[in-house]
Write a protein that holds these residues in place. Sequence first.
Motif: not given
Length: 107
Positions: A42-47
């Motif tokens: 749940p986030g833009t830092g995840y691939p």
Amino acid sequence: MSVEHVEEIEGGGEEAVSTMAAAASTTYAIAPGVRLNVRSGPGTGYPIVRVLPEGSRVAILCQSPGTTVAGPYGTSSIWDCIGSDEFISDAYVLTGSDGYIRPRCGS
């Protein structure tokens, strides 16, 4: 997320199966003209694990707080789980609500 997993989380029984079936049968439109990144968390830092094509509709299994994202439907920190380890920002999904519409993931 499998039905068995939902039963385990929600205590089992026919009610949990009915709830999961209802969630899976309801789909929500992705913003028009958008190819949406699906992430592993749940986030833009995840691939990015895949990309939804324009015109996609999704079933939301559960929702989780995460990175705040601005999109066509406002700014939101809610992330929609659409499959096993597959999340999209709620700011790109036409749910008709600015809040949670499904249970929190893992609760």
